[in-house]
Design an enzyme around this catalytic site. Structure first.
Site, PDB file in Angstrom:
ATOM      1  CE  LYS A  63      -4.142  -1.742   2.317  1.00  0.00           C
ATOM      2  NZ  LYS A  63      -5.177  -1.394   3.289  1.00  0.00           N
ATOM      3  CB  ALA A 126      -6.297   0.345   9.923  1.00  0.00           C
TER       4      ALA A 126
HETATM    5  P1  ATR Z   1      -2.199  -1.336  10.373  1.00  0.00           P
HETATM    6  O1  ATR Z   1      -1.407  -0.764   9.260  1.00  0.00           O
HETATM    7  O2  ATR Z   1      -3.009  -2.542  10.007  1.00  0.00           O
HETATM    8  O3  ATR Z   1      -3.016  -0.324  11.074  1.00  0.00           O
HETATM    9  P2  ATR Z   1       0.155  -1.314  12.079  1.00  0.00           P
HETATM   10  O4  ATR Z   1       0.711  -0.219  11.286  1.00  0.00           O
HETATM   11  O5  ATR Z   1       1.030  -2.479  12.422  1.00  0.00           O
HETATM   12  O6  ATR Z   1      -1.128  -1.970  11.401  1.00  0.00           O
HETATM   13  O7  ATR Z   1      -0.454  -0.676  13.416  1.00  0.00           O
HETATM   14  C1  ATR Z   1      -0.820  -1.468  14.468  1.00  0.00           C
HETATM   15  C2  ATR Z   1      -1.392  -0.613  15.568  1.00  0.00           C
HETATM   16  O8  ATR Z   1      -1.864  -1.465  16.586  1.00  0.00           O
HETATM   17  C3  ATR Z   1      -0.364   0.304  16.222  1.00  0.00           C
HETATM   18  O9  ATR Z   1      -0.999   1.516  16.555  1.00  0.00           O
HETATM   19  C4  ATR Z   1       0.029  -0.487  17.476  1.00  0.00           C
HETATM   20  O10 ATR Z   1       0.468   0.308  18.557  1.00  0.00           O
HETATM   21  P3  ATR Z   1       1.981   0.836  18.643  1.00  0.00           P
HETATM   22  O11 ATR Z   1       2.035   2.094  17.815  1.00  0.00           O
HETATM   23  O12 ATR Z   1       2.181   1.116  20.100  1.00  0.00           O
HETATM   24  O13 ATR Z   1       2.857  -0.248  18.132  1.00  0.00           O
HETATM   25  C5  ATR Z   1      -1.283  -1.120  17.841  1.00  0.00           C
HETATM   26  N1  ATR Z   1      -1.119  -2.317  18.663  1.00  0.00           N
HETATM   27  C6  ATR Z   1      -0.697  -3.524  18.263  1.00  0.00           C
HETATM   28  N2  ATR Z   1      -0.680  -4.381  19.287  1.00  0.00           N
HETATM   29  C7  ATR Z   1      -1.092  -3.721  20.383  1.00  0.00           C
HETATM   30  C8  ATR Z   1      -1.315  -4.049  21.767  1.00  0.00           C
HETATM   31  N3  ATR Z   1      -1.096  -5.284  22.222  1.00  0.00           N
HETATM   32  N4  ATR Z   1      -1.783  -3.075  22.594  1.00  0.00           N
HETATM   33  C9  ATR Z   1      -2.016  -1.847  22.147  1.00  0.00           C
HETATM   34  N5  ATR Z   1      -1.844  -1.462  20.857  1.00  0.00           N
HETATM   35  C10 ATR Z   1      -1.386  -2.378  19.983  1.00  0.00           C
END
Ligand code: ATR
Length: 261
Positions: A63, A126
């Site tokens: 993307k 997202a």
């Molecule tokens: P996408 O592009 O699908 O949105 P991403 O860029 O990997 O996926 O983003 C994942 C999001 O989920 C991030 O905001 C991440 O938080 P961090 O910025 O702190 O990494 C959040 N996330 C993933 N696992 C998490 C968890 N266990 N608790 C809280 N937030 C989480």
């Protein structure tokens, strides 16, 4: 067609082909899935030109990278910073983003977004699409994310507020909650970022996760009387918009939805 790496789980062929069938486009249009690795992306785009492929849905991990091989990028896709849709107009390849429609479309079935308080959980790709959509429709958006710095950068870029996940009053007073993190996704199905006592009947709660279809967050929200929207609704919402870009016809939404039943 749809491309990604991996791609075998994609529901997009099912959804789009059901739409073509419903409008009698069978034979004229066919929607395929292709496993395209990052190292082959440039060559793939050459193939789109060579074969005059009308449209491409783009998913992880392409993307953010496909834009460099295209001729034009739609302003919305530029602002979101990601392209999930490519349309080939007589050899001119233009990148779009329909992900924000997957957030805004299902919510607008239940409420007018303008003036509402919205919380977006997460700060990844997202979340960017969700924030763009909600801001465009006039919501007052607050971002909450585990990593403060990421939320802060996003808040500055889109001109919205930021809060910590622990700020319960902000969650409680939100009219709309959009959950974009992987929390609650299988195999962590018993997790939710929102305490049950922050959920209530005045809220619309959307969870981008669709495995499981009903996450703990949506289950809790439903129990507290909130309106819930699952991740498949989001997937469908963005697919409807893609369908219109590819075919120039309004999406047969019922047929496309039924393909997932
Ligand atoms: P996408 O592009 O699908 O949105 P991403 O860029 O990997 O996926 O983003 C994942 C999001 O989920 C991030 O905001 C991440 O938080 P961090 O910025 O702190 O990494 C959040 N996330 C993933 N696992 C998490 C968890 N266990 N608790 C809280 N937030 C989480």
């Amino acid at each position: 067609m749809v491309i990604g790496d991996p791609i075998n789980q994609s529901k997009s062929p099912l959804i789009h082909n059901a739409g073509y069938r419903a409008l009698g486009f069978d034979g004229e249009y066919v929607y395929l899935a292709a496993h395209v690795r990052a190292s082959d992306l440039k060559e793939f785009v050459g193939g789109v030109r060579a074969m005059h492929i009308r449209g491409v849905s783009v998913t992880i991990p392409h993307k953010q990278t496909i834009g460099q091989y295209l001729d034009e990028i739609d302003e919305t896709a530029r602002q979101i910073g990601a392209i999930n849709t490519v349309v080939n107009n007589n050899g001119v390849l233009r990148g779009y983003n329909s992900d924000w429609q997957g957030v805004v479309g299902p919510i607008e079935k239940h409420t007018v977004i303008k003036g509402k308080k919205a919380v977006v959980l997460g700060a990844g790709g997202a979340a960017r699409a969700a924030i763009y959509g909600l801001v465009t429709r006039g919501a007052m958006v607050t971002i909450m994310n585990r990593t403060h710095a990421k939320a802060e950068a996003l808040a500055r870029e889109f001109g919205v507020d930021i809060a910590e996940l622990s700020e319960k009053e902000i969650l409680k007073s939100a009219d709309i909650i959009v959950q974009t993190t992987s929390v609650g996704m299988s195999p962590h199905e018993d997790e939710s970022l929102v305490p049950m006592n922050c959920l209530g009947a005045h809220q619309i709660v959307l969870d981008a996760v669709y495995k499981p279809l009903e996450t703990k967050l949506l289950c809790d929200a439903k129990q507290m009387g909130a309106t819930t929207i699952n991740g498949l609704e989001m997937l469908l919402g963005q697919a409807y918009y893609q369908f219109e870009l590819y075919t120039g016809h309004a999406a047969p939404t019922d047929a496309m939805r039924q393909a997932l039943a």
